[in-house]
Design a protein around this motif. Sequence first.
Motif, PDB file in Angstrom:
ATOM      1  N   ALA A 215       0.838  -1.202   0.000  1.00 53.26           N
ATOM      2  CA  ALA A 215       0.000   0.000   0.000  1.00 53.26           C
ATOM      3  C   ALA A 215       0.869   1.246   0.000  1.00 53.26           C
ATOM      4  CB  ALA A 215      -0.932  -0.012   1.209  1.00 53.26           C
ATOM      5  N   LEU A 216       1.955   1.185   0.726  1.00 53.53           N
ATOM      6  CA  LEU A 216       2.871   2.321   0.761  1.00 53.53           C
ATOM      7  C   LEU A 216       3.493   2.537  -0.612  1.00 53.53           C
ATOM      8  CD1 LEU A 216       3.909   4.346   2.833  1.00 53.53           C
ATOM      9  CD2 LEU A 216       5.907   2.886   3.144  1.00 53.53           C
ATOM     10  N   GLN A 217       3.983   1.434  -1.185  1.00 55.76           N
ATOM     11  CA  GLN A 217       4.552   1.506  -2.540  1.00 55.76           C
ATOM     12  C   GLN A 217       3.532   2.105  -3.491  1.00 55.76           C
ATOM     13  OE1 GLN A 217       5.726  -2.367  -4.017  1.00 55.76           O
ATOM     14  NE2 GLN A 217       7.125  -2.625  -2.291  1.00 55.76           N
ATOM     15  N   HIS A 218       2.314   1.613  -3.354  1.00 56.38           N
ATOM     16  CA  HIS A 218       1.228   2.039  -4.236  1.00 56.38           C
ATOM     17  C   HIS A 218       0.989   3.531  -4.109  1.00 56.38           C
ATOM     18  CE1 HIS A 218      -3.308   2.090  -5.134  1.00 56.38           C
ATOM     19  NE2 HIS A 218      -2.691   1.963  -6.275  1.00 56.38           N
ATOM     20  N   LYS A 219       1.080   4.000  -2.875  1.00 57.46           N
ATOM     21  CA  LYS A 219       0.819   5.411  -2.612  1.00 57.46           C
ATOM     22  C   LYS A 219       1.942   6.298  -3.160  1.00 57.46           C
ATOM     23  CE  LYS A 219      -2.161   7.871  -0.049  1.00 57.46           C
ATOM     24  NZ  LYS A 219      -3.433   7.923  -0.639  1.00 57.46           N
ATOM     25  N   LEU A 220       3.181   5.817  -2.984  1.00 56.46           N
ATOM     26  CA  LEU A 220       4.323   6.680  -3.267  1.00 56.46           C
ATOM     27  C   LEU A 220       4.742   6.665  -4.732  1.00 56.46           C
ATOM     28  CD1 LEU A 220       6.532   5.976  -0.132  1.00 56.46           C
ATOM     29  CD2 LEU A 220       5.082   7.956  -0.594  1.00 56.46           C
ATOM     30  N   ALA A 221       4.771   5.458  -5.300  1.00 56.64           N
ATOM     31  CA  ALA A 221       5.290   5.377  -6.663  1.00 56.64           C
ATOM     32  C   ALA A 221       4.181   5.640  -7.661  1.00 56.64           C
ATOM     33  CB  ALA A 221       5.886   3.993  -6.907  1.00 56.64           C
ATOM     34  N   PRO A 222       4.462   6.495  -8.643  1.00 51.76           N
ATOM     35  CA  PRO A 222       3.432   6.715  -9.667  1.00 51.76           C
ATOM     36  C   PRO A 222       3.300   5.480 -10.536  1.00 51.76           C
ATOM     37  CG  PRO A 222       5.470   7.795 -10.288  1.00 51.76           C
ATOM     38  CD  PRO A 222       5.704   7.201  -8.941  1.00 51.76           C
ATOM     39  N   TYR A 223       2.168   5.342 -11.192  1.00 49.52           N
ATOM     40  CA  TYR A 223       1.998   4.231 -12.113  1.00 49.52           C
ATOM     41  C   TYR A 223       2.909   4.412 -13.306  1.00 49.52           C
ATOM     42  CZ  TYR A 223      -2.248   2.920  -9.575  1.00 49.52           C
ATOM     43  OH  TYR A 223      -3.149   2.534  -8.617  1.00 49.52           O
ATOM     44  N   SER A 224       3.472   3.301 -13.768  1.00 47.52           N
ATOM     45  CA  SER A 224       4.292   3.368 -14.972  1.00 47.52           C
ATOM     46  C   SER A 224       3.375   3.586 -16.169  1.00 47.52           C
ATOM     47  CB  SER A 224       5.069   2.060 -15.139  1.00 47.52           C
ATOM     48  OG  SER A 224       4.153   1.016 -15.432  1.00 47.52           O
ATOM     49  N   GLN A 225       3.983   3.919 -17.306  1.00 47.27           N
ATOM     50  CA  GLN A 225       3.186   4.125 -18.520  1.00 47.27           C
ATOM     51  C   GLN A 225       2.432   2.852 -18.866  1.00 47.27           C
ATOM     52  OE1 GLN A 225       2.533   7.035 -20.114  1.00 47.27           O
ATOM     53  NE2 GLN A 225       1.046   5.736 -21.161  1.00 47.27           N
ATOM     54  N   LYS A 226       3.129   1.717 -18.698  1.00 50.00           N
ATOM     55  CA  LYS A 226       2.488   0.436 -19.011  1.00 50.00           C
ATOM     56  C   LYS A 226       1.260   0.248 -18.139  1.00 50.00           C
ATOM     57  CE  LYS A 226       5.588  -3.108 -20.832  1.00 50.00           C
ATOM     58  NZ  LYS A 226       6.914  -3.356 -20.265  1.00 50.00           N
ATOM     59  N   PHE A 359       7.665 -15.176  -8.830  1.00 50.93           N
ATOM     60  CA  PHE A 359       8.066 -15.006 -10.211  1.00 50.93           C
ATOM     61  C   PHE A 359       7.137 -14.019 -10.897  1.00 50.93           C
ATOM     62  CE2 PHE A 359       9.736 -15.981 -14.338  1.00 50.93           C
ATOM     63  CZ  PHE A 359       8.636 -15.849 -15.178  1.00 50.93           C
ATOM     64  N   GLU A 360       7.712 -13.180 -11.738  1.00 49.49           N
ATOM     65  CA  GLU A 360       6.892 -12.279 -12.559  1.00 49.49           C
ATOM     66  C   GLU A 360       7.522 -12.155 -13.925  1.00 49.49           C
ATOM     67  OE1 GLU A 360       7.065  -8.998  -9.711  1.00 49.49           O
ATOM     68  OE2 GLU A 360       4.883  -8.817  -9.845  1.00 49.49           O
ATOM     69  N   SER A 361       6.677 -12.092 -14.942  1.00 47.19           N
ATOM     70  CA  SER A 361       7.192 -11.750 -16.277  1.00 47.19           C
ATOM     71  C   SER A 361       6.359 -10.599 -16.812  1.00 47.19           C
ATOM     72  CB  SER A 361       7.140 -12.950 -17.220  1.00 47.19           C
ATOM     73  OG  SER A 361       5.818 -13.303 -17.535  1.00 47.19           O
ATOM     74  N   PHE A 362       7.045  -9.652 -17.430  1.00 49.09           N
ATOM     75  CA  PHE A 362       6.380  -8.470 -17.986  1.00 49.09           C
ATOM     76  C   PHE A 362       6.606  -8.496 -19.484  1.00 49.09           C
ATOM     77  CE2 PHE A 362       5.483  -6.558 -13.941  1.00 49.09           C
ATOM     78  CZ  PHE A 362       6.472  -7.067 -13.111  1.00 49.09           C
ATOM     79  N   ASN A 363       5.570  -8.842 -20.210  1.00 48.61           N
ATOM     80  CA  ASN A 363       5.727  -9.033 -21.643  1.00 48.61           C
ATOM     81  C   ASN A 363       5.382  -7.781 -22.420  1.00 48.61           C
ATOM     82  OD1 ASN A 363       6.494 -11.816 -21.374  1.00 48.61           O
ATOM     83  ND2 ASN A 363       4.361 -12.238 -20.848  1.00 48.61           N
ATOM     84  N   GLU A 364       6.061  -7.632 -23.568  1.00 48.36           N
ATOM     85  CA  GLU A 364       5.815  -6.464 -24.411  1.00 48.36           C
ATOM     86  C   GLU A 364       4.652  -6.684 -25.351  1.00 48.36           C
ATOM     87  OE1 GLU A 364       7.581  -3.559 -24.352  1.00 48.36           O
ATOM     88  OE2 GLU A 364       8.629  -4.331 -22.606  1.00 48.36           O
ATOM     89  N   SER A 365       4.259  -7.919 -25.518  1.00 47.73           N
ATOM     90  CA  SER A 365       3.151  -8.207 -26.432  1.00 47.73           C
ATOM     91  C   SER A 365       2.410  -9.433 -25.911  1.00 47.73           C
ATOM     92  CB  SER A 365       3.674  -8.463 -27.844  1.00 47.73           C
ATOM     93  OG  SER A 365       4.589  -9.547 -27.830  1.00 47.73           O
ATOM     94  N   GLY A 366       1.241  -9.636 -26.435  1.00 47.67           N
ATOM     95  CA  GLY A 366       0.458 -10.800 -26.041  1.00 47.67           C
ATOM     96  C   GLY A 366      -0.810 -10.382 -25.310  1.00 47.67           C
ATOM     97  N   GLY A 367      -1.818 -11.232 -25.382  1.00 47.40           N
ATOM     98  CA  GLY A 367      -3.128 -10.931 -24.803  1.00 47.40           C
ATOM     99  C   GLY A 367      -3.629 -12.039 -23.909  1.00 47.40           C
ATOM    100  N   HIS A 368      -4.916 -12.282 -24.036  1.00 48.27           N
ATOM    101  CA  HIS A 368      -5.632 -13.149 -23.103  1.00 48.27           C
ATOM    102  C   HIS A 368      -5.277 -14.625 -23.238  1.00 48.27           C
ATOM    103  CE1 HIS A 368      -9.042 -14.100 -20.515  1.00 48.27           C
ATOM    104  NE2 HIS A 368      -9.479 -14.958 -21.410  1.00 48.27           N
TER     105      HIS A 368
END
Lengths: 413, 404
Positions: A215-226, A359-368
């Motif tokens: 919640a703190l992170q959420h409050k402090l850091a702005p959302y990225s463009q993504k 684990f997290e992956s942040f993909n540049e493309s792809g959908g549902h």
Amino acid sequence: MSATQPFQISVPQEKIDTLKSKLSQAEFPDELAASGWDLGAPLADVKRLARAWENWDWRQAEERLNKVPQYTTPITVDGFHELNIHFVWQKSEVKNAIPLLFVHGWPGSFLEVLPILPLLAAPGGPAFHIVAPSLPNFGFSSGVKTRGFGAKQYAETCHKLMLSLGYNEYVTQGGDWGFYITRAIGYFYPSHCRASHINMLRADPPTFLKHPTLALQHKLAPYSQKEKDGFARTEWFGKEGRGYFIEQATKPQTLAYALNDSPVALLAWIYEKLHDWTDSHPWTDDEIFTWISIYYFSTAGPGAAHRIYYEFMHPRPDSISREDLHRWIPNVKLGLAYNPKELSVLPKSWCRTLGPVVFESFNESGGHFYATEKPAFLARDLRTMFGKGGGAFKVVKGKSGYDRTPRAYPAKL
Amino acid sequence: MAPTVKPYQITVPDSAIERLKTKLSPTTLPGETTFSNDWKWGAPLDDIKRLVNFWHKNYDWRQAEAELNKLPQFMTTVSVDGHEDALAIHFIHQKSEKPNSIPLLFCHGWAGSFIEVTKILPLLTSGGSDSEQTFHVVAPSLPNCGFSQRTTKPGFGISQYAEVCHKLMLQLGYKNYVTQGGDWGFPITRAMGFLYPSHVLASHLNFILSLPPSPLYTPLLVLQYLTGRYTPAEKAGLERTKWFTAEGSGYNQIQATKPHTPGFALADSPVALLAWIYEKLHDWTDQYPWTDEEILTWISIYYFSDAGADASVRLYYEITHPNGHETQVEGPMNDLMKWNKVPLGLSYFPKDVIVVLSSWGRTLGPVVFEKRHEEGGHFASYEKPDLLASDLRTMIANSGISCS
């Protein structure tokens, strides 16, 4: 275990004949000029597809599908009649392979696992025994004749399937209903479901009470463009794309008449999603017809599958709600895949409230339809998450995904 | 080049009837479950089976057609700015024999058609006693419905529907008229009140959408709303509205966002069309005892419509996408719920699908007549023609309007 039988898809000729006959008599609406995809599936596409489907050879597709090892087994869920569960089962040669349950969604099917089977079997990563069922009311599993078959029951079906195959502990992968069902499995069977990889992420913003750090992170850091783009995508889906959901969740029987009686209706209903929900995936006609034919030729009939929406939105008092599954579930290690053209694309700080994320992956493309659109990404995710050094390495007792390589002992003289 | 009004008789081609019968057999119906007849899930399987069978074997469209053709029907063309130059409009027009009759435009809605006027028509034109108000009634098939023409360009929205109705009245020599509407009749007649205020003498509504009173526009009503004192009937209305919003608005959501997609089902499968509409005939009425003939006639009008069964649902999209692409929450509907000076008659029927509080309804304009009935639903003119006719007469008497 002896009740498990090998299975080959064999659609009765009569069903194929009925399909072709109905397609040959299909009648089409006109269309508003220049609507594109805004108002739904475009007329030109649906007309062309309907005509091509009429001439398409299901038997060829069936033969191809039957090269994949398939089985059925009877499963009885508490309070319901016995169901015959159809599933794909790719066993690894590696003895310590990790049992992986792959759960499809709507309008998908067991088909969705096929592209990752060879990728996960390739050397260079942990091995998996892969189990991908047709959910009850879908594909070649039985239909459910009584009501109340909701989250708990779907979870129980999948869990009992894994147990019946000798997999007391296992990991899961899922998106769409696979997200909800694998979450429910983690909720109800935490000592069996050790880790889950999910690609459709639904979560609430972190609150200070429950997740103070996030919640703190959420409050402090702005959302990225993504993340901002993700909100726009999520909003678009909420405003323009949920009509099917609300109809299926409130009057599934009314819709069933259309999907049963008219293959064109079924085609349009599903094809719209194959387009809208993917990141410009270049569907071949073959893929489209195979996907939709599985609904048309399904054991329970094309009008049964979407009852899942009604059941989840009208949960029994002793069951869990969808909202419960958006909240923290302890003990099940989580892998999250963020795809830009998913239907709800939520910020990291929200999604990390789902559970212990390893684990997290942040993909540049792809959908549902992650496994269909980006099988290489999904295979990479699973191999990284469960492989040596991965966040969920050795999460299943005794099943590391690698057989012990014989040690080279110095020769004793 | 002036449009000419011609008498009209419905004559559905034999080929269309044959095509229907071909499609009705064999039908592929969903399998049975223990809950396939539970109305909560949608149209019941046994009902649909029975209706399909009847529609295929015994239902006589020609007989229904002959009955409908006893009504005074006409066809004319109307030009719509930015759209068709000569849009064919089918309508019923019955003049009253009695003196001092007032012209009335009757506007039907979705899942209905011009058929909604058939029972109330004699009551409005011939009336009760000699002293009771009578009307010259004009009841069109809206564009994209019944036997009116299908529109082709995007952007044919509420204003265009209002334009068609207004121009039709003018063509028939009715410069000043009263409007009556429910369902789509609500936004269309409201739009007429905003666009043609010097022509609309009074507006009667049996489907009332409105927002809570706002401190800015109707402060006195805000107090009433905030004190939270609702009558039992108002409370029941709110419950009904909640039910409709939670359980009954799927069709609305899909038609308002992706109308072309279900359009394929409605165009290709009479069974799909039957189920889609029959569910509403049940859910939206106050236990109206539909006969199988009535049901199938209502639905056959969609099936045999000139525009095609799928065309009518596009209006849902048009009203929520006034700019074409994006759903606008603060769209045209909100504008139509603002105060309008045309005298209003409001008839609340308990089993309608949205039943608002009286204080909300009064934000729509100067209410000269208001009644909250104890029975009746969404298709009020068809379910309770006596009640509705009486309401209309009282409204006119209260308003002091006379024909000019």
